[in-house]
Design an enzyme around this catalytic site. Structure first.
Site: not given
Length: 356
Positions: A76-78, A80-81, A83, A99, A193
């Site tokens: 559901i997400g990608k 730099s660190g 998926v 994660k 962030d």
């Protein structure tokens, strides 16, 4: 178009230091060991913790979680660190966001992940911060088992509704501010962030702060930092120019995020910039050199315009604190109106349905 008064002359960009291989952080038993931080298949332990407690029991759950208990539903997400996967507990059926970070990455990113785990370990008792139920290290990867926020982020919300009305924004702001009060005043953490994609929402209308990969812990609430990390669009001017910064940098980022949700575009971009956006350095220069954006007074209430201006001040001491903003007239205006954010997000398609 974005107009720039002068060139950006100060920007701290560091040359990467010589990196240590991942093997130098592993013990003979396969435990990842970095200073006071130990992580293996059983969980996380901070040796600086007075109670020397091990995170082997899952937080706020009446059942345990191991890697073998979880099955992947979809990615559901990608980033730099690594998926983010939607996973399901095989025996209980509960969903989580996991994660997964492969540790054959840059050492700086690895340090950020360690920092995220430390902060999650301490911050999961706050109802306005995404809960980290469990974490472990196995087969060269860190895994964080996180609370699944089933309506995605504020970025997902505005992708569908385009703009968010003031009553709902007041509810969003109050919840984020409660999270920031906790991080700033109790944990002494600068998030660094804050942005729409890091403010997550569930079907009940709860908004929670996520992604502490670039957060910075301070020894006291008066501390300052001078490092350049985070998403540059939402960075405060002092951070971009390489000056020291403190908790007020999060307030700038909150103001930028809220204004974006209200007007449906990034505040430093005009409508014509959407097709031909400025370059990285042009945008940084605009944030540092140009006057800060404001909420259009002909479209929004005086209370909302005042709230945004209290956040987006070029001079850090001029920004209101997270605690002060909780009593701002914009927040108070809707407190007795019984505004249910769940009604808005409940009508939206969950982002997991349209992510491949």
């Amino acid at each position: 178009m974005v107009k720039i008064k002068s060139n950006l002359k100060q920007l701290k960009l560091s040359v990467p230091a010589q990196e240590s291989p991942i093997s130098s952080f592993l013990t003979a038993s396969g435990t990842f060991h970095d200073g006071d931080f130990l992580l293996n298949q059983k969980g996380l332990r901070l040796t600086s913790d007075e109670k020397q407690s091990r995170q082997s029991d899952s937080k706020e759950l009446d059942f345990e979680i191991t890697a073998e208990d979880l099955e992947t539903v979809k990615v559901i997400g990608k980033g730099s660190g690594g998926v983010v996967q939607l996973v399901r507990h095989k025996w209980v059926g509960k969903f989580f966001a996991m994660k997964v970070i492969q540790m054959n990455i840059q050492e700086e990113i690895r340090k950020q992940i360690v920092q995220e785990l430390k902060i999650n370990q301490a911050s999961s008792q706050c109802p306005h911060v995404v809960v980290c139920y469990h974490s472990f290290y196995h087969n060269g990867a860190f895994s964080l088992v996180l609370e699944y926020m089933d309506r995605g982020s504020l970025a997902d919300v505005i992708r569908q509704v385009k703009t968010i009305l003031e009553p709902y924004l007041a509810v969003v702001c109050k919840q984020v501010l409660l999270g920031l009060v906790y991080l700033h005043n109790e944990r002494h953490v600068i998030h660094r962030d804050i942005k729409p994609s890091n403010l997550l929402v569930n079907h009940k209308g709860e908004v929670k702060i996520s992604d502490f990969g670039v957060s910075a812990s301070l020894a006291s609430s008066m501390g300052q930092r001078d490092t350049f990390v985070g998403t540059y669009n939402y960075m405060s001017p002092e951070r971009i120019s390489g000056s020291t910064y403190d908790y007020s940098s999060d307030i700038w980022s909150l103001g930028m995020s809220v204004l974006e949700c209200a007007i449906g575009r990034f505040p430093y971009l005009e409508s014509e910039d959407q097709q031909n956006p400025p370059s990285f350095y042009e945008l940084l220069a605009a944030i540092v050199e140009n006057p800060p954006p404001t909420a259009p007074s002909d479209q929004f209430s005086p209370e909302f315009c005042s709230f945004v201006s209290a956040c987006i001040q070029k001079d850090p001491p001029a920004r209101a604190s997270s605690l002060d903003l909780l009593s701002h007239p914009f927040i108070k205006k809707f407190e007795d109106k019984d505004i249910d954010l769940g009604i808005l997000v409940g009508t939206l398609e969950p982002p997991v349905n349209y992510l491949r």
